[in-house]
Motif scaffolding. Structure first.
Motif, mmCIF file in Angstrom:
data_model
loop_
_atom_site.group_PDB
_atom_site.id
_atom_site.type_symbol
_atom_site.label_atom_id
_atom_site.label_comp_id
_atom_site.label_asym_id
_atom_site.label_seq_id
_atom_site.Cartn_x
_atom_site.Cartn_y
_atom_site.Cartn_z
ATOM 1 N N VAL A 66 10.159 0.681 15.034
ATOM 2 C CA VAL A 66 10.650 1.955 15.533
ATOM 3 C C VAL A 66 9.815 3.054 14.885
ATOM 4 O O VAL A 66 9.630 3.051 13.668
ATOM 5 C CB VAL A 66 12.149 2.140 15.199
ATOM 6 C CG1 VAL A 66 12.622 3.531 15.570
ATOM 7 C CG2 VAL A 66 12.974 1.075 15.899
ATOM 8 N N VAL A 67 9.308 3.963 15.697
ATOM 9 C CA VAL A 67 8.513 5.064 15.160
ATOM 10 C C VAL A 67 9.446 6.025 14.430
ATOM 11 O O VAL A 67 10.371 6.574 15.020
ATOM 12 C CB VAL A 67 7.746 5.803 16.290
ATOM 13 C CG1 VAL A 67 7.014 7.013 15.726
ATOM 14 C CG2 VAL A 67 6.786 4.864 16.990
ATOM 15 N N THR A 96 9.712 -2.467 4.307
ATOM 16 C CA THR A 96 10.291 -2.478 5.656
ATOM 17 C C THR A 96 9.505 -1.617 6.637
ATOM 18 O O THR A 96 9.930 -1.439 7.777
ATOM 19 C CB THR A 96 11.750 -1.971 5.631
ATOM 20 O OG1 THR A 96 11.756 -0.617 5.177
ATOM 21 C CG2 THR A 96 12.641 -2.831 4.750
ATOM 22 N N SER A 97 8.375 -1.069 6.206
ATOM 23 C CA SER A 97 7.614 -0.173 7.082
ATOM 24 C C SER A 97 6.120 -0.388 6.932
ATOM 25 O O SER A 97 5.654 -0.959 5.944
ATOM 26 C CB SER A 97 7.967 1.289 6.782
ATOM 27 O OG SER A 97 7.532 1.643 5.481
ATOM 28 N N PHE A 98 5.404 0.088 7.943
ATOM 29 C CA PHE A 98 3.944 0.063 7.900
ATOM 30 C C PHE A 98 3.430 1.213 8.757
ATOM 31 O O PHE A 98 4.177 1.820 9.518
ATOM 32 C CB PHE A 98 3.377 -1.291 8.362
ATOM 33 C CG PHE A 98 3.763 -1.717 9.751
ATOM 34 C CD1 PHE A 98 2.887 -1.542 10.820
ATOM 35 C CD2 PHE A 98 4.983 -2.325 10.005
ATOM 36 C CE1 PHE A 98 3.229 -1.950 12.105
ATOM 37 C CE2 PHE A 98 5.335 -2.741 11.278
ATOM 38 C CZ PHE A 98 4.454 -2.551 12.332
ATOM 39 N N THR A 99 2.165 1.522 8.593
ATOM 40 C CA THR A 99 1.586 2.601 9.390
ATOM 41 C C THR A 99 0.520 2.038 10.325
ATOM 42 O O THR A 99 -0.065 0.986 10.068
ATOM 43 C CB THR A 99 0.949 3.702 8.509
ATOM 44 O OG1 THR A 99 -0.150 3.156 7.778
ATOM 45 C CG2 THR A 99 1.964 4.311 7.565
ATOM 46 N N HIS A 100 0.309 2.761 11.397
ATOM 47 C CA HIS A 100 -0.792 2.516 12.335
ATOM 48 C C HIS A 100 -1.633 3.771 12.389
ATOM 49 O O HIS A 100 -1.095 4.886 12.377
ATOM 50 C CB HIS A 100 -0.265 2.270 13.754
ATOM 51 C CG HIS A 100 0.082 0.859 14.055
ATOM 52 N ND1 HIS A 100 0.804 0.516 15.171
ATOM 53 C CD2 HIS A 100 -0.199 -0.300 13.433
ATOM 54 C CE1 HIS A 100 0.963 -0.784 15.215
ATOM 55 N NE2 HIS A 100 0.366 -1.309 14.167
ATOM 56 N N GLU A 101 -2.918 3.584 12.507
ATOM 57 C CA GLU A 101 -3.839 4.680 12.790
ATOM 58 C C GLU A 101 -4.429 4.407 14.166
ATOM 59 O O GLU A 101 -4.757 3.264 14.492
ATOM 60 C CB GLU A 101 -4.936 4.735 11.738
ATOM 61 C CG GLU A 101 -4.400 5.018 10.348
ATOM 62 C CD GLU A 101 -5.431 4.829 9.257
ATOM 63 O OE1 GLU A 101 -6.622 4.581 9.572
ATOM 64 O OE2 GLU A 101 -5.047 4.929 8.087
ATOM 65 N N ILE A 120 13.292 -2.532 12.365
ATOM 66 C CA ILE A 120 14.736 -2.388 12.597
ATOM 67 C C ILE A 120 15.221 -3.551 13.470
ATOM 68 O O ILE A 120 14.531 -3.941 14.414
ATOM 69 C CB ILE A 120 15.019 -1.062 13.353
ATOM 70 C CG1 ILE A 120 14.485 0.141 12.599
ATOM 71 C CG2 ILE A 120 16.485 -0.912 13.695
ATOM 72 C CD1 ILE A 120 15.264 0.528 11.386
ATOM 73 N N VAL A 121 16.386 -4.072 13.176
ATOM 74 C CA VAL A 121 16.979 -5.094 14.041
ATOM 75 C C VAL A 121 17.494 -4.397 15.296
ATOM 76 O O VAL A 121 18.323 -3.491 15.216
ATOM 77 C CB VAL A 121 18.135 -5.845 13.339
ATOM 78 C CG1 VAL A 121 18.830 -6.792 14.304
ATOM 79 C CG2 VAL A 121 17.613 -6.605 12.137
ATOM 80 N N ASN A 122 16.957 -4.804 16.432
ATOM 81 C CA ASN A 122 17.384 -4.221 17.708
ATOM 82 C C ASN A 122 18.849 -4.560 17.959
ATOM 83 O O ASN A 122 19.236 -5.712 17.949
ATOM 84 C CB ASN A 122 16.518 -4.750 18.855
ATOM 85 C CG ASN A 122 15.085 -4.280 18.735
ATOM 86 O OD1 ASN A 122 14.834 -3.104 18.567
ATOM 87 N ND2 ASN A 122 14.145 -5.211 18.789
ATOM 88 N N GLY A 123 19.627 -3.554 18.159
ATOM 89 C CA GLY A 123 21.053 -3.744 18.399
ATOM 90 C C GLY A 123 21.894 -3.242 17.244
ATOM 91 O O GLY A 123 22.894 -2.574 17.452
#
Length: 146
Positions: A66-67, A96-101, A120-123
Motif C-alpha cells: 500500500v502506498v 514492514t516497508s520498502f521504497t521504490h524509485e 498490509i494484509v488485504n482485508g
C-alpha cells in the motif's frame, strides 16, 4: 535493459525493471499534454508488475503493498504519442516497508518519483513483515536495508 534501450531513451543508472509506453490520447488534456496522473499511472503499472515478480498476490487475506507516501518531480512535459520508457528500482527496505524509485525517460529524464510502500494484509489492514524470500529478492535488486 539493453544498451540500445539506454541510448534510445537516454536512461542513466541501474534499474531492475523497464517498460516501454506510448502516451495515449486518454492520458492527455485538450492540448495533447500528458496529464500529471499519467506519469503516476505508469509508475503504478510497474509497481504492480514488480510485486508479482516478487511472488506477491492480490487476494483477500494476503499481504500487499500500500502506498503510504509519494514524492514526484516533473522535469519536462510529455505529449500525445510520445514513446517513453519507465524504470523502477527498489530503494530501501525496513521491517514492514520498502521504497521504490521510478523514472520516465524520453531523450533523458522527464520525471522521477519515490514511493514508500507498506506491506498490509488485504482485508484487515494489519502491517506485516516482508517475507524473507521477498526481502532477499529486493536486496538482490539493489535495495539497501535501513
Amino acid at each position: 535493459m539493453t544498451d540500445a534501450e539506454r541510448a534510445e531513451f537516454g536512461i542513466e543508472g541501474g534499474w531492475a525493471m523497464i517498460r516501454r509506453h506510448r502516451v495515449r490520447w486518454s492520458e492527455c488534456d485538450q492540448y495533447a499534454h500528458a496529464n500529471n496522473t499519467a506519469y503516476l499511472t505508469l509508475c503504478e503499472d510497474l509497481r504492480v508488475s514488480h510485486w508479482l515478480t516478487l511472488g506477491g498476490r492480490f487476494e483477500l487475506g494476503a499481504p500487499g503493498p500500500v502506498v503510504s507516501q509519494i514524492e514526484a518531480r516533473y522535469l519536462r512535459s510529455l505529449a500525445f504519442d510520445d514513446a517513453v520508457a519507465t524504470t523502477l528500482r527498489p530503494g530501501t527496505i525496513r521491517r514492514t516497508s520498502f521504497t521504490h524509485e521510478y523514472a520516465v525517460w524520453k531523450q533523458g529524464l522527464v520525471f522521477s518519483c519515490r514511493t514508500v510502500l507498506v506491506l498490509i494484509v488485504n482485508g484487515s489492514g494489519e502491517k506485516v513483515p516482508i517475507p524473507p524470500a521477498m526481502r532477499a529478492r529486493l536486496i538482490a535488486e539493489g535495495a539497501r536495508e535501513e
